[in-house]
Scaffold this motif. Structure first.
Motif, mmCIF file in Angstrom:
data_model
loop_
_atom_site.group_PDB
_atom_site.id
_atom_site.type_symbol
_atom_site.label_atom_id
_atom_site.label_comp_id
_atom_site.label_asym_id
_atom_site.label_seq_id
_atom_site.Cartn_x
_atom_site.Cartn_y
_atom_site.Cartn_z
ATOM 1 N N LYS A 161 0.840 -1.201 0.000
ATOM 2 C CA LYS A 161 0.000 0.000 0.000
ATOM 3 C C LYS A 161 0.878 1.255 0.000
ATOM 4 O O LYS A 161 1.759 1.403 0.845
ATOM 5 C CB LYS A 161 -0.901 0.014 1.235
ATOM 6 N N PRO A 162 0.652 2.169 -0.943
ATOM 7 C CA PRO A 162 1.511 3.356 -1.025
ATOM 8 C C PRO A 162 1.381 4.244 0.209
ATOM 9 O O PRO A 162 0.325 4.314 0.846
ATOM 10 C CB PRO A 162 0.989 4.082 -2.267
ATOM 11 N N LEU A 163 2.492 4.897 0.521
ATOM 12 C CA LEU A 163 2.511 5.809 1.661
ATOM 13 C C LEU A 163 1.468 6.906 1.488
ATOM 14 O O LEU A 163 0.875 7.372 2.465
ATOM 15 C CB LEU A 163 3.913 6.422 1.803
ATOM 16 N N LEU A 164 1.237 7.288 0.225
ATOM 17 C CA LEU A 164 0.256 8.338 -0.056
ATOM 18 C C LEU A 164 -1.133 7.936 0.427
ATOM 19 O O LEU A 164 -1.884 8.769 0.950
ATOM 20 C CB LEU A 164 0.220 8.620 -1.560
ATOM 21 N N HIS A 165 -1.474 6.640 0.264
ATOM 22 C CA HIS A 165 -2.786 6.158 0.713
ATOM 23 C C HIS A 165 -2.919 6.324 2.217
ATOM 24 O O HIS A 165 -3.951 6.787 2.720
ATOM 25 C CB HIS A 165 -2.954 4.695 0.316
ATOM 26 N N LYS A 166 -1.864 5.952 2.934
ATOM 27 C CA LYS A 166 -1.882 6.103 4.397
ATOM 28 C C LYS A 166 -1.970 7.573 4.782
ATOM 29 O O LYS A 166 -2.702 7.955 5.703
ATOM 30 C CB LYS A 166 -0.636 5.470 5.006
ATOM 31 N N LEU A 167 -1.237 8.415 4.055
ATOM 32 C CA LEU A 167 -1.253 9.851 4.335
ATOM 33 C C LEU A 167 -2.642 10.429 4.121
ATOM 34 O O LEU A 167 -3.137 11.211 4.954
ATOM 35 C CB LEU A 167 -0.242 10.565 3.440
ATOM 36 N N ILE A 168 -3.299 10.034 3.009
ATOM 37 C CA ILE A 168 -4.647 10.521 2.724
ATOM 38 C C ILE A 168 -5.617 10.084 3.814
ATOM 39 O O ILE A 168 -6.474 10.863 4.266
ATOM 40 C CB ILE A 168 -5.123 10.023 1.347
ATOM 41 N N SER A 169 -5.502 8.830 4.263
ATOM 42 C CA SER A 169 -6.389 8.323 5.319
ATOM 43 C C SER A 169 -6.219 9.117 6.605
ATOM 44 O O SER A 169 -7.195 9.458 7.282
ATOM 45 C CB SER A 169 -6.106 6.840 5.575
ATOM 46 N N GLU A 170 -4.957 9.414 6.950
ATOM 47 C CA GLU A 170 -4.693 10.178 8.171
ATOM 48 C C GLU A 170 -5.171 11.619 8.032
ATOM 49 O O GLU A 170 -5.711 12.205 8.979
ATOM 50 C CB GLU A 170 -3.205 10.123 8.500
ATOM 51 N N LEU A 171 -4.977 12.186 6.844
ATOM 52 C CA LEU A 171 -5.475 13.546 6.610
ATOM 53 C C LEU A 171 -6.994 13.581 6.675
ATOM 54 O O LEU A 171 -7.581 14.520 7.221
ATOM 55 C CB LEU A 171 -5.004 14.046 5.241
ATOM 56 N N ASP A 172 -7.631 12.544 6.119
ATOM 57 C CA ASP A 172 -9.092 12.467 6.130
ATOM 58 C C ASP A 172 -9.606 12.467 7.565
ATOM 59 O O ASP A 172 -10.526 13.225 7.917
ATOM 60 C CB ASP A 172 -9.539 11.200 5.401
ATOM 61 N N ALA A 173 -9.011 11.621 8.408
ATOM 62 C CA ALA A 173 -9.430 11.552 9.812
ATOM 63 C C ALA A 173 -9.171 12.879 10.524
ATOM 64 O O ALA A 173 -10.001 13.351 11.319
ATOM 65 C CB ALA A 173 -8.692 10.418 10.520
ATOM 66 N N SER A 174 -8.036 13.508 10.230
ATOM 67 C CA SER A 174 -7.678 14.771 10.897
ATOM 68 C C SER A 174 -8.606 15.907 10.478
ATOM 69 O O SER A 174 -9.046 16.706 11.320
ATOM 70 C CB SER A 174 -6.221 15.142 10.571
ATOM 71 N N ILE A 175 -8.908 15.976 9.186
ATOM 72 C CA ILE A 175 -9.777 17.051 8.705
ATOM 73 C C ILE A 175 -11.197 16.868 9.214
ATOM 74 O O ILE A 175 -11.890 17.843 9.542
ATOM 75 C CB ILE A 175 -9.733 17.120 7.164
ATOM 76 N N LEU A 176 -11.648 15.619 9.294
ATOM 77 C CA LEU A 176 -12.971 15.368 9.866
ATOM 78 C C LEU A 176 -13.023 15.789 11.328
ATOM 79 O O LEU A 176 -14.026 16.325 11.795
ATOM 80 C CB LEU A 176 -13.340 13.890 9.729
ATOM 81 N N LYS A 177 -11.939 15.537 12.046
ATOM 82 C CA LYS A 177 -11.879 15.967 13.455
ATOM 83 C C LYS A 177 -11.937 17.491 13.539
ATOM 84 O O LYS A 177 -12.667 18.055 14.363
ATOM 85 C CB LYS A 177 -10.599 15.442 14.101
ATOM 86 N N LEU A 178 -11.157 18.169 12.697
ATOM 87 C CA LEU A 178 -11.160 19.634 12.683
ATOM 88 C C LEU A 178 -12.539 20.170 12.318
ATOM 89 O O LEU A 178 -13.035 21.115 12.944
ATOM 90 C CB LEU A 178 -10.115 20.144 11.687
ATOM 91 N N THR A 179 -13.168 19.548 11.315
ATOM 92 C CA THR A 179 -14.518 19.969 10.916
ATOM 93 C C THR A 179 -15.490 19.801 12.078
ATOM 94 O O THR A 179 -16.363 20.651 12.311
ATOM 95 C CB THR A 179 -15.001 19.155 9.705
#
Length: 407
Positions: A161-179
């Protein structure tokens, strides 16, 4: 914040905003910056939320083969039903005209001259400079670029699994938390926005006309949602499956009730999975399409945004032309793809639709008074669209497997 308390605070914010704007207009105008901060926070998070949500949904398909077999069918279904929902919303609001007869022009300072062309709209779908597109809030171009880039990543056969996929998943969770944090301040932001808006359009004497206009707006949204939920989606189910759609809706009613109670497609997902699989949909299809649908299939949200934007335009006295309706149609349809499955997330993407046609974002302050209720209604429609989509896609794959239709 717990849901019960949040609803209470939202109601207090709405009532307090009307009272403060009506009877303390000078103070309300002085504290208007609080509402502006809330809107700024929504604007701040909107593009990251759209980009990461879309990228995450596509990358979660894991392989391009899975995208071609199930993902393409799901996306075609989601695009079709969302487009129909937006069209219903636009037609309904144009016919009823809930914003006509009430003016929000008291504090407006915007350019009424809005010039758009179809050529400009189409060329903006592929922006030559992504950074400029971000600065210019070229929503359609950003969404298309995100989809293309995500599909490119998905098409590469990575050894792991590409690092980018993991990064996107972590960003998704973080942005949802911020929202989520931003939405927690919605009661205070709503209080300030409503108070400032009521004060700017005449104070106490404007309250009754405003409530009448909002009543017409609520009825318009509910009528459009009702047409889509009880006529269009059942018709689609019957067309593809040839079974009683209302019997199926009865089987998944617990998911719809949960969606209305939580105002969150994501929070409803476990119940939706259980109900859909229990009604006969293949588990493998449900486990793929429902999480995807909770992210990008937002019929109710897209319909609501189209109605809300045109209602705000009518209230400001802005005459929209055919090109503007087309932009609203495309932007509401595509922006709904990036709407997070959390309460009030539609407010975030509505900023995109308003800015796409140059309508003052401050107009959101008025509809916030009733958004807490309409949010629940549109979420129930979102989940209904997901459940019917899972059934239609599952049935279609079974038809292909059995050789009754060509794949």
């Amino acid at each position: 914040m717990r849901k019960g308390k949040f609803l209470t605070y939202m109601a207090l914010g709405v009532v307090g905003g009307f009272l403060a704007g009506g009877f303390l207009p000078e103070l309300s105008l002085k504290t208007a910056f609080i509402g502006e901060l809330f809107l700024n926070a929504l604007k701040m998070v909107v593009l990251p939320l759209i980009i990461v949500s879309i990228a995450s949904a596509i990358l979660n398909m894991k392989t391009i083969e899975k995208f071609k077999s199930v993902g393409v069918r799901a996306l075609l279904y989601y695009t079709m039903t969302t487009s129909i929902a937006v069209a219903i919303g636009i037609i309904t609001v144009i016919l009823i005209k809930p914003g006509v007869g009430f003016s929000l022009n008291g504090d407006s300072s915007f350019n009424r001259e809005m010039s758009f062309s179809l050529k400009e709209l189409l060329t903006n779908l592929l922006p030559p400079n992504l950074f400029k597109a971000l600065v210019d809030f070229n929503v359609l171009g950003i969404i298309v670029a995100t989809m293309l880039f995500s599909l490119a990543v998905l098409s590469i056969k990575w050894e792991e699994k590409p690092l980018l996929h993991k990064l996107i998943s972590e960003l998704d969770a973080s942005i949802l938390k911020l929202t989520g944090w931003i939405i927690n301040f919605a009661p205070l932001g709503i209080f300030s926005l409503i108070a400032a808006k009521v004060a700017s359009i005449g104070g106490a004497k404007a309250i009754v006309p405003l409530l009448i206009s909002l009543g017409k707006y609520v009825l318009t949204v509910l009528l459009a949602l009702g047409i889509h939920a009880f006529l269009i989606l059942p018709a689609i189910y019957y067309f593809f499956i040839r079974k009683n759609p209302y019997a199926y809706i009865g089987k998944v009613k617990e998911a719809l009730i949960t969606a209305f109670a939580t105002a969150s497609s994501s929070a409803t997902l476990p119940v939706t999975l259980k109900e859909v699989v229990g009604s006969g949909v293949k588990k493998t299809v449900a486990e793929f399409t429902l999480p995807l649908g909770a992210t990008i299939n937002m019929d109710g949200t897209a319909l609501y945004e189209a109605v809300a934007v045109i209602f705000i335009a009518e209230s400001y006295g802005i005459n929209l032309e055919l090109t503007h309706y087309l932009i609203i149609f495309l932007t509401a349809t595509l922006a709904a793809i990036g709407a997070a499955g959390i309460p009030e997330a539609g407010l975030v993407t509505m900023v995109l639709v308003l800015q796409s046609v140059g309508i003052p974002v401050e107009g959101i302050g008025i509809i916030l008074a009733v958004d807490w209720f309409l949010d629940r209604c549109r979420t129930a429609v979102n989940v209904l669209g997901d459940t019917i989509g899972a059934a239609v896609i599952s049935h279609g794959l079974e038809e292909v497997k059995n050789g009754r239709v060509s794949p």
